[in-house]
Design an enzyme around this catalytic site. Structure first.
Site, PDB file in Angstrom:
ATOM      1  CB  THR A   1      -0.919   0.013   1.230  1.00 69.95           C
ATOM      2  OG1 THR A   1      -0.112   0.048   2.417  1.00 69.95           O
ATOM      3  CG2 THR A   1      -1.796  -1.231   1.261  1.00 69.95           C
TER       4      THR A   1
ATOM      5  CD  GLU B   1      -5.533  -2.582   0.987  1.00 69.17           C
ATOM      6  OE1 GLU B   1      -5.139  -2.018   2.009  1.00 69.17           O
ATOM      7  OE2 GLU B   1      -5.755  -1.973  -0.090  1.00 69.17           O
TER       8      GLU B   1
ATOM      9  CE  LYS C   1     -20.392  12.144  13.168  1.00 71.38           C
ATOM     10  NZ  LYS C   1     -20.290  10.795  13.752  1.00 71.38           N
TER      11      LYS C   1
ATOM     12  CD1 TRP D   1     -20.216  12.251   9.613  1.00 67.99           C
ATOM     13  CD2 TRP D   1     -20.506  10.606   8.139  1.00 67.99           C
ATOM     14  NE1 TRP D   1     -19.787  11.092  10.205  1.00 67.99           N
ATOM     15  CE2 TRP D   1     -19.955  10.058   9.322  1.00 67.99           C
ATOM     16  CE3 TRP D   1     -20.773   9.759   7.076  1.00 67.99           C
ATOM     17  CZ2 TRP D   1     -19.664   8.711   9.463  1.00 67.99           C
ATOM     18  CZ3 TRP D   1     -20.490   8.405   7.214  1.00 67.99           C
ATOM     19  CH2 TRP D   1     -19.935   7.894   8.391  1.00 67.99           C
TER      20      TRP D   1
END
Length: 543
Positions: A185, A331, A436, A441
């Site tokens: 990653t 992934e 937030k 959100w």
């Protein structure tokens, strides 16, 4: 009742043999900067045999890791075929990571050999002495290698060692579940983590990529993987192209927009893949220098970050090029969803579906869950973390790092979004990037997409910054298009009829360029850090 079907192993070796035997005369083209060099899949198969013999001679006898430190070119494709097929593990090193991260990755993976482009000598030389398990470097290309030999490693020339070997190699019967390749990653938070792809997962991912509902690559196509081969196996494009018998065009290091446009005009690829920042640059170049023809592209797969709707519409209307948004991760090998609209969609539905991350491809399941891990409805309204599972999705990181991301067979992606009743996934943020504000959100992704729809905005990134009253509020970081002018007040007014009022950013910064990660995504960690350091000239605008 047992089946009587033959139990044939799904391996990279099988893809290589099929490509060489049936599609050996298909061409692989690599950009050189002042032209192009051409070879065939059959010739690359012969080179793969020579490379396997050379690697065996220098001690690669089992599943040792052989790293590549390379651009997209024919030699890298040779390594893609050769290393997994001989039973070793192809480890693609990200050339854009820091020296510390490269050393960490190579040492944890226990790389034994590195195959590197000579043009990257200046990048590799400083880190090479710190690579504890690497004993040999194979350099591709001409040029001085003295800086590498000073490390004490054995340094060999690619052309020399291949010339000394025969093209025939006794390819072993590898287990389809054994490791074929690994990729780390990008490490935007903490150390990078290793993902190990099996032969089986790579084979199935390539088959899926070539289905009509995905990318639909066939032997009449010419594939252009602009996405680096060191990033999630170039999104599976090389193996998919080899399986389909498509021709392949490689960019090497020539990734600027003018070089890419010239490549597309002269080599006429039909399918391409790259992150949005690449296509955004190409679009601006086409706008500034009209008259170019890139219409050979029937499909462009675009991902890595949200694809602006304005960019997709501009390519389709002005250049007859369809950019299709896809989503995945290192992934997930990486393709998990693709945004193809339904055949009965009207114009409004068509673009609404194109604007999502798409529906899962066959083989992948997706769901969203709340903070306690409870599944949420697929009603297009509930928002939660996206989780996925499937045969080319990893069940754990190398050396069992961060096992909390794998629960009950599901991968916790860290992406936040919603899924509608038709199965279309819409991502609203990365979990680490969510805004937030006052307990509610705000989607940075939606704000970015709307802002990049303004004709004066070249790039826009939105991040959360601290706010005394609301805990967090959005900061919009804007790159203005060349020759254009725009102010914060205009951009707030532009957003006014597109998002709810309390989403509108009060803080704005106008900068030369948005910092990017090693794989071309907006580096929001750096943006937040620069804001905290007062590195931006922030303009505050409230109505």
């Amino acid at each position: 009742m047992d089946s009587t079907m033959q139990d044939v192993q799904l391996t990279i070796t099988a893809i290589m043999r099929h490509a060489c035997d049936l599609h050996g005369d298909r061409t692989v083209t690599t950009a050189t900067g002042d032209g192009y060099r051409h070879t065939t899949i059959r010739e690359i198969g012969q080179q793969a045999g020579r490379l396997a013999n050379a690697l065996r001679r220098i001690g690669i006898t089992g599943d040792q890791r052989v790293a590549t430190f390379m651009w997209n070119n024919a030699e890298h494709l040779t390594a893609y075929m050769s290393i997994p097929s001989m039973g070793a593990v192809l480890h693609t090193l990200n050339i854009r990571l820091s020296a510390e991260q490269i050393a960490f990755i190579a040492n944890e993976a226990e790389d034994q050999v590195i195959i590197a482009d000579q043009s990257l000598t200046a990048v590799l030389a400083p880190v090479l002495p710190f690579l504890e398990t690497v004993h040999t470097v194979i350099m591709v290309g001409d040029g001085d290698i003295d800086a590498l030999t000073e490390s004490g490693k054995t340094v060999l020339r690619y052309d020399d060692i291949l010339a000394a070997e025969a093209p025939d190699f006794d390819w072993p019967d590898v287990d389809e579940r054994s490791a074929a390749a690994m990729c780390y990653t990008s490490g935007t938070t903490g150390n990078p983590k290793g993902v190990v792809y099996s032969h089986r997962s790579s084979y199935l991912h390539a088959m899926m990529t070539n289905t009509a509902n995905a990318v639909g690559v066939g032997f009449s196509d010419k594939v252009l993987p602009i996405v680096p081969m060191f990033h999630a196996n170039a999104w599976g494009m090389p193996y998919g192209a080899l399986m389909a018998g498509a021709e392949i065009v490689m960019t090497d290091r020539f990734l600027d927009s003018k070089s890419l446009i010239g490549l597309i005009e002269t080599q006429r690829p039909t399918v391409a893949a790259a992150v949005p920042t690449i296509w955004n640059d190409v679009l601006h170049c086409l706008e500034n220098e009209p008259g170019h023809d890139i219409s050979s592209l029937r499909l462009v797969t675009c991902g890595g970050s949200a694809v602006p709707m304005s960019m997709m519409k501009a390519f389709q209307k002005e250049h007859d090029v369809q950019i299709v948004q896809a989503w995945g991760m290192t992934e997930t090998s990486p393709l998990a969803t693709i945004a193809r609209p339904l055949p009965n969609a009207d114009d409004e539905q068509y673009w609404a579906q194109r604007g999502t991350q798409g529906r899962v491809v066959c083989g992948v399941e997706a769901r969203i869950v709340d903070d306690d891990g409870n599944p949420l409805p697929h009603d297009g309204e509930a928002v939660g973390e996206v989780q996925v599972r499937g045969p080319w999705i990893t069940g754990g990181y190398y050396r069992n790092h961060d096992q909390s991301k794998f629960v009950d067979g599901w991968l916790h992606t860290g992406d936040v979004g919603r899924i509608d009743s038709l199965g279309y996934v819409t991502l609203t943020d990365r979990a680490k990037d969510v805004i937030k504000s006052g307990g509610e959100w705000i989607s940075s992704v939606e704000l970015e997409n709307h802002l990049m729809g303004h004709p004066a905005v070249s790039e826009a990134a939105v991040v959360a910054v601290p706010d005394e009253r609301w805990q967090e509020r959005p900061l919009a970081v804007i790159v203005v298009s060349e020759g254009a002018e725009v102010c914060a007040k205009e951009l707030r007014e532009f957003l006014g009829d597109k998002v709810v009022r309390w989403w509108l950013p009060e803080r704005w910064a106008f900068i030369e360029e948005v910092p990017l990660t090693s794989v071309g995504k907006f580096d929001k960690k750096t943006i937040r850090a620069r804001y905290a350091e007062d590195a931006y000239d922030v303009i505050e605008h409230r109505d």
